[in-house]
Design a protein around this motif. Structure first.
Motif, PDB file in Angstrom:
ATOM      1  N   THR A   1      54.934  12.896   6.157  1.00  0.00           N
ATOM      2  CA  THR A   1      55.452  12.195   4.980  1.00  0.00           C
ATOM      3  C   THR A   1      54.293  11.311   4.488  1.00  0.00           C
ATOM      4  OG1 THR A   1      56.419  10.593   6.524  1.00  0.00           O
ATOM      5  CG2 THR A   1      57.899  12.225   5.590  1.00  0.00           C
TER       6      THR A   1
ATOM      7  N   ARG B   1      61.643  12.819   6.281  1.00  0.00           N
ATOM      8  CA  ARG B   1      61.387  13.169   7.681  1.00  0.00           C
ATOM      9  C   ARG B   1      62.127  14.443   8.065  1.00  0.00           C
ATOM     10  NH1 ARG B   1      63.205   7.255   9.787  1.00  0.00           N
ATOM     11  NH2 ARG B   1      61.740   6.039   8.577  1.00  0.00           N
TER      12      ARG B   1
ATOM     13  N   ILE C   1      55.560  11.455  11.009  1.00  0.00           N
ATOM     14  CA  ILE C   1      56.656  10.889  10.211  1.00  0.00           C
ATOM     15  C   ILE C   1      56.990   9.504  10.721  1.00  0.00           C
ATOM     16  CG2 ILE C   1      57.710  13.068   9.501  1.00  0.00           C
ATOM     17  CD1 ILE C   1      59.636  12.857  11.825  1.00  0.00           C
TER      18      ILE C   1
END
Ligand code: AMP
Length: 497
Positions: free
Chosen positions: A129, A82, A107
């Motif tokens: 992510t 992150r 994230i």
């Protein structure tokens, strides 16, 4: 070479000029021209080499034509953590200040609702992510069919974190015709296979061997007698450090990050922590406090700290020697950035020597020792029995036989100097709090205590055991002598009286 020669748009060049960069870094000089032509890039570069701008700048130039549609992002950047994702978002804000582009961050640890609303408005650059991205995709909130440019950053870290299946899935979901910009500090076989499967005739840009460490970093090893002494060694390093401004302190395990952080705060240091189990807000708050100088120490795990770009870090302190030698290179690369000088000190116990050998062979040089060697160190905390450290009598009773020291040694008990005893951080407990059978005078917490809530356990912990480890329960190491006295049982005959 100058930025003008790379073929970037005027808007991008103006932003670069405001950033104060005078010349492109080697990875930028190699990667930007082919990236602007739409070629796939295989960039082998560490953080600190300017690789974020190497993909951000050509992306900005290419995004100047075209528009984003709701739920269909135009470009996708995958980051392993992150923090890195947030850092890339900052780069877009910096280099894209002359553009009107929608940039969204996907994230974990941030509310779905806000992220979904952004995606609904149409996104030019989606930074994500892998886990959260696929979560959104599987809920039908997002289409990947409009991706023109896919960036996979820190691929070797993705591998370490088990993200490769997710990456493969994403590569199959985005259009075959997209451009791929792929960056990794190292090229293990799994990563090579991935690039062979998903990159189309890439331009390979390699700026330096992943194992090289910057010459601006002074590296040294500091001997510590045993695990129990490491916190004290660390405190001394911080107190004695020259030109100290701030330090990133690395532990190998998340749990130890929390333990060491508490210990430092208890000893009056201004410290924050950063590890993967913290929620996103806490992680960001810690990082900001360190970046702003509100705290001068930040205790980190590798995953959380990987690739962090904090420009002015004077010291990296390895509380634990990394067991993967490449992590050493990444850790110490947090200091000595952008031509500044930095210091990287690693606390080493004799058990760590095999990892030090691996690190030295990876970086191709021996690291100097600083301070006394193992032989000249005071005796380890764990050889000093708790009774002796407290100035109490030697323990009596059946337990004293275990791990008992020779007679002569007991006559002249080993004592640490008073100053050292003042901070009884470890009190002979092994690191991580699990008692070793050979250590005398330790008891495991009872299962009931281990299961007790944290606050309750804190309550029970004796104050002078001012550090972390299992709380002493019951009588602790001390058994009052009256309890050890043989009990004379009078036998009563049936029928007597
Ligand atoms: P990165 O490798 O992307 O983490 O970048 C490392 C640091 O280098 C960042 O602080 C950037 O702001 C900085 N940087 C990137 N490009 C340049 C450049 N051409 N000249 C000087 N510094 C740069």
């Amino acid at each position: 070479m100058t930025f003008d020669e790379l073929g970037l748009s005027q808007k991008v060049l103006a932003a670069v000029q405001t950033s104060g960069y005078t010349a492109p870094t080697p990875i930028q000089a190699q990667a930007i021209p082919p990236a602007l032509q739409g070629r796939d890039i295989l960039g082998i570069a560490q953080t600190g080499t300017g690789k974020t701008a190497a993909f951000t700048l050509p992306m900005l130039s290419r995004l100047e034509s075209g528009r984003a549609r709701a739920r269909v992002p135009r470009t996708l950047i995958l980051e392993p953590t992150r923090e890195l994702a947030a850092q890339v978002e900052e780069s877009f804000a910096k280099y894209g200040k002359n553009h009107r582009l929608n940039v969204a961050l996907l994230i974990g640890g941030v509310s779905f609702g806000d992220q979904e609303a952004k995606i609904m408005r149409g996104v030019d650059v989606l930074i994500a992510t892998p886990g959260r991205l696929l979560d959104f995709f599987d809920r039908g909130k997002l289409l990947l069919t409009g991706i023109e440019i896919l960036v996979i950053d820190e691929a070797d870290r993705m591998l370490d974190m088990g993200f490769i299946p997710d990456i493969e899935r994403v590569c199959k979901l985005v259009p075959f015709t997209r451009q791929t910009l792929f960056f990794s500090a190292t090229m293990p076989p799994e990563i090579t296979r991935l690039t062979e499967a998903f990159l189309h005739n890439p331009i390979r840009c390699e700026v330096s061997r992943a194992a090289t460490t910057a010459t601006t970093i002074r590296q040294a090893l500091v001997a510590s007698r045993g695990h129990a002494d490491k916190r004290e060694t660390l405190r001394n390093l911080i107190r004695d450090a020259e030109n100290f401004k701030n330090a990133i302190i690395f532990c190998n395990r998340k749990r130890d990050v929390a333990i060491l952080h508490r210990s430092l705060v208890k000893h009056g240091f201004s410290a924050g922590a950063l590890h993967g189990d913290m929620d996103q807000l806490a992680r960001m708050a810690s990082l900001d406090a360190f970046k702003n100088g509100d705290v001068s120490l930040i205790v980190c795990s590798d995953v959380a700290a990987r690739g962090l770009d904090i420009p002015d870090v004077s010291h990296v302190l390895n509380f634990d020697v990394p067991t993967h030698s490449e992590d050493y290179v990444h850790r110490i690369g947090r200091t000595g950035r952008a031509g500044r000088s930095g210091v990287a000190l690693t606390i080493v116990t004799e058990d760590d020597m095999k990892y030090i050998d691996q690190i030295q062979s990876l970086i191709g040089k021996a690291i100097d020792w600083e301070g006394p060697g193992f032989d000249a160190l005071p005796p380890p905390m764990e050889t000093i029995r708790p009774q002796e450290r407290r100035g109490g009598r030697a323990e009596r009773g059946p337990r004293r036989e275990r791990g008992r020291r020779p007679e002569a040694e007991r006559e002249a008990p080993i004592r640490r100097p008073a100053a050292e005893r003042e901070a009884p951080v470890s009190m002979g407990r092994p690191r991580g709090g699990r008692p070793k059978p050979e250590q005398e005078g330790f008891r495991s917490p009872s299962p009931a205590c281990a299961a007790a809530p944290a606050a309750e356990r804190r309550e029970r912990r004796p104050r002078r055991h001012d550090d972390d480890g299992p709380p002493v329960v019951g009588l602790g190491d001390h058994v009052p002598s009256f309890l050890l006295r043989p009990v004379a049982l009078r036998s009563a005959k049936v029928g007597e009286e």
